[in-house]
Design a protein around this motif. Structure first.
Motif, PDB file in Angstrom:
ATOM      1  N   SER A   1       0.835  -1.192   0.000  1.00  0.00           N
ATOM      2  CA  SER A   1       0.000   0.000   0.000  1.00  0.00           C
ATOM      3  C   SER A   1       0.876   1.250   0.000  1.00  0.00           C
ATOM      4  N   GLU A   2       0.245   2.367  -0.337  1.00  0.00           N
ATOM      5  CA  GLU A   2       0.981   3.636  -0.367  1.00  0.00           C
ATOM      6  C   GLU A   2       1.491   4.022   1.016  1.00  0.00           C
ATOM      7  N   ALA A   3       0.670   3.779   2.053  1.00  0.00           N
ATOM      8  CA  ALA A   3       1.089   4.112   3.424  1.00  0.00           C
ATOM      9  C   ALA A   3       2.273   3.253   3.857  1.00  0.00           C
ATOM     10  N   ARG A   4       2.279   1.985   3.471  1.00  0.00           N
ATOM     11  CA  ARG A   4       3.388   1.096   3.837  1.00  0.00           C
ATOM     12  C   ARG A   4       4.672   1.557   3.152  1.00  0.00           C
ATOM     13  N   ARG A   5       4.529   1.964   1.902  1.00  0.00           N
ATOM     14  CA  ARG A   5       5.693   2.484   1.183  1.00  0.00           C
ATOM     15  C   ARG A   5       6.205   3.759   1.845  1.00  0.00           C
ATOM     16  N   SER A   6       5.298   4.623   2.289  1.00  0.00           N
ATOM     17  CA  SER A   6       5.703   5.865   2.959  1.00  0.00           C
ATOM     18  C   SER A   6       6.435   5.568   4.267  1.00  0.00           C
ATOM     19  N   ALA A   7       5.922   4.579   5.028  1.00  0.00           N
ATOM     20  CA  ALA A   7       6.586   4.198   6.279  1.00  0.00           C
ATOM     21  C   ALA A   7       7.969   3.628   6.014  1.00  0.00           C
ATOM     22  N   ALA A   8       8.074   2.825   4.958  1.00  0.00           N
ATOM     23  CA  ALA A   8       9.367   2.249   4.601  1.00  0.00           C
ATOM     24  C   ALA A   8      10.344   3.342   4.160  1.00  0.00           C
ATOM     25  N   ASP A   9       9.865   4.268   3.344  1.00  0.00           N
ATOM     26  CA  ASP A   9      10.737   5.361   2.889  1.00  0.00           C
ATOM     27  C   ASP A   9      11.186   6.227   4.065  1.00  0.00           C
ATOM     28  N   PHE A  10      10.292   6.402   5.038  1.00  0.00           N
ATOM     29  CA  PHE A  10      10.595   7.260   6.190  1.00  0.00           C
ATOM     30  C   PHE A  10      11.776   6.735   6.991  1.00  0.00           C
ATOM     31  N   ILE A  11      11.888   5.405   7.109  1.00  0.00           N
ATOM     32  CA  ILE A  11      13.006   4.829   7.868  1.00  0.00           C
ATOM     33  C   ILE A  11      14.002   4.113   6.947  1.00  0.00           C
ATOM     34  N   HIS A  12      13.879   4.321   5.644  1.00  0.00           N
ATOM     35  CA  HIS A  12      14.810   3.739   4.662  1.00  0.00           C
ATOM     36  C   HIS A  12      14.874   2.221   4.813  1.00  0.00           C
ATOM     37  N   ALA A  13      13.709   1.603   4.631  1.00  0.00           N
ATOM     38  CA  ALA A  13      13.588   0.163   4.818  1.00  0.00           C
ATOM     39  C   ALA A  13      12.810  -0.451   3.657  1.00  0.00           C
ATOM     40  N   ASP A  14      12.705  -1.757   3.660  1.00  0.00           N
ATOM     41  CA  ASP A  14      11.933  -2.506   2.676  1.00  0.00           C
ATOM     42  C   ASP A  14      10.475  -2.541   3.124  1.00  0.00           C
ATOM     43  N   PRO A  15       9.520  -2.190   2.262  1.00  0.00           N
ATOM     44  CA  PRO A  15       8.105  -2.239   2.661  1.00  0.00           C
ATOM     45  C   PRO A  15       7.659  -3.610   3.160  1.00  0.00           C
ATOM     46  N   ASP A  16       8.281  -4.673   2.686  1.00  0.00           N
ATOM     47  CA  ASP A  16       7.908  -6.014   3.133  1.00  0.00           C
ATOM     48  C   ASP A  16       8.227  -6.248   4.602  1.00  0.00           C
ATOM     49  N   ASP A  17       9.053  -5.394   5.187  1.00  0.00           N
ATOM     50  CA  ASP A  17       9.437  -5.553   6.592  1.00  0.00           C
ATOM     51  C   ASP A  17       8.640  -4.643   7.521  1.00  0.00           C
ATOM     52  N   ILE A  18       7.657  -3.923   6.966  1.00  0.00           N
ATOM     53  CA  ILE A  18       6.836  -2.989   7.729  1.00  0.00           C
ATOM     54  C   ILE A  18       5.491  -3.613   8.058  1.00  0.00           C
ATOM     55  N   PHE A  19       5.085  -3.495   9.344  1.00  0.00           N
ATOM     56  CA  PHE A  19       3.783  -3.991   9.787  1.00  0.00           C
ATOM     57  C   PHE A  19       3.078  -2.885  10.569  1.00  0.00           C
ATOM     58  N   PHE A  20       1.796  -2.688  10.302  1.00  0.00           N
ATOM     59  CA  PHE A  20       1.017  -1.702  11.034  1.00  0.00           C
ATOM     60  C   PHE A  20       0.348  -2.354  12.236  1.00  0.00           C
ATOM     61  N   THR A  21       0.371  -1.653  13.363  1.00  0.00           N
ATOM     62  CA  THR A  21      -0.222  -2.124  14.613  1.00  0.00           C
ATOM     63  C   THR A  21      -1.239  -1.088  15.091  1.00  0.00           C
ATOM     64  N   PRO A  22      -2.079  -1.435  16.074  1.00  0.00           N
ATOM     65  CA  PRO A  22      -3.065  -0.461  16.558  1.00  0.00           C
ATOM     66  C   PRO A  22      -2.461   0.722  17.314  1.00  0.00           C
ATOM     67  N   SER A  23      -1.207   0.619  17.744  1.00  0.00           N
ATOM     68  CA  SER A  23      -0.567   1.694  18.510  1.00  0.00           C
ATOM     69  C   SER A  23       0.906   1.360  18.693  1.00  0.00           C
ATOM     70  N   GLY A  24       1.653   2.321  19.224  1.00  0.00           N
ATOM     71  CA  GLY A  24       3.043   2.050  19.577  1.00  0.00           C
ATOM     72  C   GLY A  24       3.138   1.040  20.716  1.00  0.00           C
ATOM     73  N   SER A  25       2.206   1.116  21.661  1.00  0.00           N
ATOM     74  CA  SER A  25       2.200   0.156  22.777  1.00  0.00           C
ATOM     75  C   SER A  25       1.932  -1.253  22.275  1.00  0.00           C
ATOM     76  N   ALA A  26       1.025  -1.374  21.306  1.00  0.00           N
ATOM     77  CA  ALA A  26       0.749  -2.686  20.722  1.00  0.00           C
ATOM     78  C   ALA A  26       1.980  -3.215  20.001  1.00  0.00           C
ATOM     79  N   ALA A  27       2.705  -2.332  19.330  1.00  0.00           N
ATOM     80  CA  ALA A  27       3.936  -2.740  18.641  1.00  0.00           C
ATOM     81  C   ALA A  27       4.971  -3.234  19.643  1.00  0.00           C
TER      82      ALA A  27
END
Length: 212
Positions: A1-27
């Protein structure tokens, strides 16, 4: 998704390694309990955590049967000498389990910044795993997983620190790290069950594009 790509670009990572959680505490809970509960008869862990960590990290670590707190310097940073002592002692007497270290990249209340490459190099020298809570770090300092990928195994942060809608966190993990879901379901490739907060995720994607 576009948001996953944005998160990956933000930390210079692979989008396949990004997972969305309900919060930072949940993460954070997923990072700690997802590691320590994975194949418990085979992969047992001794957990070490800085006492200045966020409550979600502290309580997740405290829920593990084998846990111990790291010392911090007078400035609040992880005491690397004490960490090395604990890791060396662990590897000498607890060869049946693996060390799992949890630290925060920065503490937004006292302003302390940990030297994550130094912490990670030390943890990996003793064949441990490092999880980093970057929620207090991301509003002010850039993160590059290209630079940190050899030092960090799991990284978490919360979108609300970037002024997104509340209800979305991010977990990055190295491809060789296995996590057991805390909530089962088909979402996030089976790692985080439950209907996603699409509006918060989209808000996060927009905010990260603005920060990039």
């Amino acid at each position: 998704s576009e948001a996953r790509r944005s998160a990956a670009d933000f930390i210079h990572a692979d989008p396949d390694d990004i997972f969305f959680t309900p919060s930072g505490s949940a993460a954070n809970s997923l990072a700690v309990n997802g590691i320590t509960s994975e194949n418990p008869l085979v992969n047992r862990f001794s957990v070490f955590c800085t006492p200045t960590s966020h409550k979600s990290m502290l309580e997740a670590c405290a829920s593990c049967p084998d846990h111990e707190f790291l010392r911090v310097t007078p400035e609040g940073a992880a005491d690397l000498s004490h960490l090395e002592y604990l890791l060396a002692r662990h590897n000498k007497y607890r060869k049946d389990v693996r060390a799992f270290v949890c630290v925060e990249a920065a503490n937004s209340e006292i302003g302390t910044i940990n030297d994550i490459p130094a912490v990670g190099s030390l943890v990996h020298r003793y064949h441990g795993i490092l999880a980093v809570d970057a929620t207090g770090y991301i509003p002010s300092l850039p993160i590059s997983m290209e630079a940190w990928k050899n030092h960090v195994d799991i990284l978490t942060f919360s979108g609300h620190k970037l002024h997104t809608l509340k209800g979305c966190g991010v977990l990055w993990k190295h491809k060789n790290i296995a996590l057991k879901p805390l909530i089962y379901g088909s979402q996030e490739r089976g790692l985080i069950g439950g209907t996603e907060n699409v509006l918060a995720i989209a808000s996060l994607g927009k905010a990260l594009r603005d920060y990039s």
